[in-house]
Design a protein around this motif. Sequence first.
Motif, PDB file in Angstrom:
ATOM      1  N   PHE A 116     -36.300  60.498  75.602  1.00 26.99           N
ATOM      2  CA  PHE A 116     -35.905  60.952  74.257  1.00 26.99           C
ATOM      3  C   PHE A 116     -37.082  61.573  73.522  1.00 26.99           C
ATOM      4  N   LEU A 117     -38.243  60.907  73.572  1.00 28.63           N
ATOM      5  CA  LEU A 117     -39.433  61.405  72.880  1.00 28.63           C
ATOM      6  C   LEU A 117     -39.932  62.709  73.506  1.00 28.63           C
ATOM      7  N   THR A 118     -39.816  62.817  74.835  1.00 24.32           N
ATOM      8  CA  THR A 118     -40.226  64.048  75.524  1.00 24.32           C
ATOM      9  C   THR A 118     -39.378  65.232  75.061  1.00 24.32           C
ATOM     10  N   ALA A 119     -38.071  65.010  74.997  1.00 27.88           N
ATOM     11  CA  ALA A 119     -37.159  66.073  74.552  1.00 27.88           C
ATOM     12  C   ALA A 119     -37.398  66.421  73.084  1.00 27.88           C
ATOM     13  N   LYS A 120     -37.607  65.387  72.257  1.00 22.45           N
ATOM     14  CA  LYS A 120     -37.788  65.610  70.822  1.00 22.45           C
ATOM     15  C   LYS A 120     -39.098  66.328  70.520  1.00 22.45           C
ATOM     16  N   SER A 121     -40.127  66.072  71.328  1.00 26.73           N
ATOM     17  CA  SER A 121     -41.436  66.691  71.096  1.00 26.73           C
ATOM     18  C   SER A 121     -41.476  68.165  71.491  1.00 26.73           C
ATOM     19  N   GLY A 122     -40.432  68.616  72.223  1.00 28.68           N
ATOM     20  CA  GLY A 122     -40.356  70.021  72.596  1.00 28.68           C
ATOM     21  C   GLY A 122     -41.071  70.373  73.884  1.00 28.68           C
ATOM     22  N   TRP A 123     -41.461  69.375  74.652  1.00 24.67           N
ATOM     23  CA  TRP A 123     -42.154  69.637  75.916  1.00 24.67           C
ATOM     24  C   TRP A 123     -41.312  70.511  76.842  1.00 24.67           C
ATOM     25  N   LEU A 124     -40.008  70.243  76.873  1.00 22.08           N
ATOM     26  CA  LEU A 124     -39.145  70.943  77.823  1.00 22.08           C
ATOM     27  C   LEU A 124     -39.025  72.428  77.530  1.00 22.08           C
ATOM     28  N   THR A 125     -39.282  72.831  76.289  1.00 22.78           N
ATOM     29  CA  THR A 125     -39.176  74.240  75.924  1.00 22.78           C
ATOM     30  C   THR A 125     -40.548  74.906  75.807  1.00 22.78           C
ATOM     31  N   HIS A 126     -41.616  74.143  76.014  1.00 21.27           N
ATOM     32  CA  HIS A 126     -42.972  74.702  75.917  1.00 21.27           C
ATOM     33  C   HIS A 126     -43.817  74.307  77.128  1.00 21.27           C
ATOM     34  N   ILE A 127     -43.189  74.273  78.291  1.00 22.13           N
ATOM     35  CA  ILE A 127     -43.891  73.836  79.499  1.00 22.13           C
ATOM     36  C   ILE A 127     -45.056  74.764  79.835  1.00 22.13           C
ATOM     37  N   GLN A 128     -44.846  76.071  79.689  1.00 25.44           N
ATOM     38  CA  GLN A 128     -45.897  77.027  80.033  1.00 25.44           C
ATOM     39  C   GLN A 128     -47.127  76.842  79.147  1.00 25.44           C
ATOM     40  N   GLU A 129     -46.908  76.608  77.854  1.00 27.35           N
ATOM     41  CA  GLU A 129     -48.017  76.412  76.924  1.00 27.35           C
ATOM     42  C   GLU A 129     -48.748  75.101  77.199  1.00 27.35           C
ATOM     43  N   LEU A 130     -48.017  74.115  77.692  1.00 30.52           N
ATOM     44  CA  LEU A 130     -48.590  72.787  77.913  1.00 30.52           C
ATOM     45  C   LEU A 130     -48.917  72.529  79.382  1.00 30.52           C
ATOM     46  N   SER A 131     -48.949  73.600  80.181  1.00 32.65           N
ATOM     47  CA  SER A 131     -49.131  73.436  81.626  1.00 32.65           C
ATOM     48  C   SER A 131     -50.441  72.724  81.980  1.00 32.65           C
ATOM     49  N   LYS A 132     -51.518  72.995  81.233  1.00 30.16           N
ATOM     50  CA  LYS A 132     -52.805  72.379  81.550  1.00 30.16           C
ATOM     51  C   LYS A 132     -52.784  70.861  81.364  1.00 30.16           C
ATOM     52  N   PRO A 133     -52.373  70.338  80.165  1.00 30.47           N
ATOM     53  CA  PRO A 133     -52.302  68.872  80.035  1.00 30.47           C
ATOM     54  C   PRO A 133     -51.280  68.232  80.981  1.00 30.47           C
ATOM     55  N   ILE A 134     -50.201  68.963  81.273  1.00 30.11           N
ATOM     56  CA  ILE A 134     -49.195  68.434  82.196  1.00 30.11           C
ATOM     57  C   ILE A 134     -49.795  68.283  83.598  1.00 30.11           C
ATOM     58  N   ARG A 135     -50.624  69.251  84.002  1.00 26.44           N
ATOM     59  CA  ARG A 135     -51.272  69.176  85.322  1.00 26.44           C
ATOM     60  C   ARG A 135     -52.255  68.010  85.388  1.00 26.44           C
ATOM     61  N   TRP A 136     -52.953  67.741  84.289  1.00 29.03           N
ATOM     62  CA  TRP A 136     -53.874  66.604  84.262  1.00 29.03           C
ATOM     63  C   TRP A 136     -53.117  65.287  84.367  1.00 29.03           C
ATOM     64  N   ILE A 137     -51.981  65.204  83.655  1.00 24.43           N
ATOM     65  CA  ILE A 137     -51.147  64.002  83.732  1.00 24.43           C
ATOM     66  C   ILE A 137     -50.587  63.852  85.138  1.00 24.43           C
ATOM     67  N   GLN A 138     -50.199  64.979  85.743  1.00 24.80           N
ATOM     68  CA  GLN A 138     -49.678  64.961  87.108  1.00 24.80           C
ATOM     69  C   GLN A 138     -50.719  64.426  88.082  1.00 24.80           C
ATOM     70  N   LEU A 139     -51.960  64.897  87.955  1.00 25.15           N
ATOM     71  CA  LEU A 139     -53.032  64.466  88.848  1.00 25.15           C
ATOM     72  C   LEU A 139     -53.332  62.978  88.684  1.00 25.15           C
TER      73      LEU A 139
END
Length: 204
Positions: free
Chosen positions: A43-66
């Motif tokens: 719910f918080l992920t959807a509300k924060s807008g991550w799903l619609t701004h994946i390209q902009e947030l790709s760097k922190p997402i990659r760090w979390i992935q690693l």
Amino acid sequence: MTSIYIISLMVKIFLPSLGAISSILDVFSNDAMLIFIMFLGGFLTAKSGWLTHIQELSKPIRWIQLASFLLFVGFSLWIWNASQSGSSNVDSVTSLGSLPTTLFYLTTLFLLLENKKTMKFLTPISRVGQMAFTNYVAQSIIGTAIISIIGLEVVSPKDILYIAVLIYMIQIIFSTIWFKFFSMGPLERLWRLMTYGTKQTTKR
């Protein structure tokens, strides 16, 4: 809440003999708490807008992935070692490892969805997620039915894997067909009706 869940599991693993305190820890580290954390996280992920701004947030997402991948590998080895040694903490370690495992799967999925061809290929899987409440409840029902039909008295880890794959395939097919006619799952519709007093029966 997540911190309480993690701390409770850690205490259970490393300090198993705490008498009455163990019962309290069980309350804060049960499966219901994990499920609630998962739902709240989604719910918080959807509300924060991550799903619609994946390209902009790709760097922190990659760090979390690693980071989550390294934890995923570590917990996998821990679980394997605990199961091989017959440790009584296997379930607790598995529950603890489910959080970084989920993070790793989600971040990987987010990055995969940047590719349009991949997104189209994964559309049937997304249908399962669109009716997560219905499919979550259905998993237990379908699983019990399969075990009863097959006549399994003892379910081995290999059986669990086969049954899980079969259940997911059934849910992908059902969800895909369902959304051709309706805009939300049956239990989601019921929940909406009980919450808002409105319903939507067919797909617009």
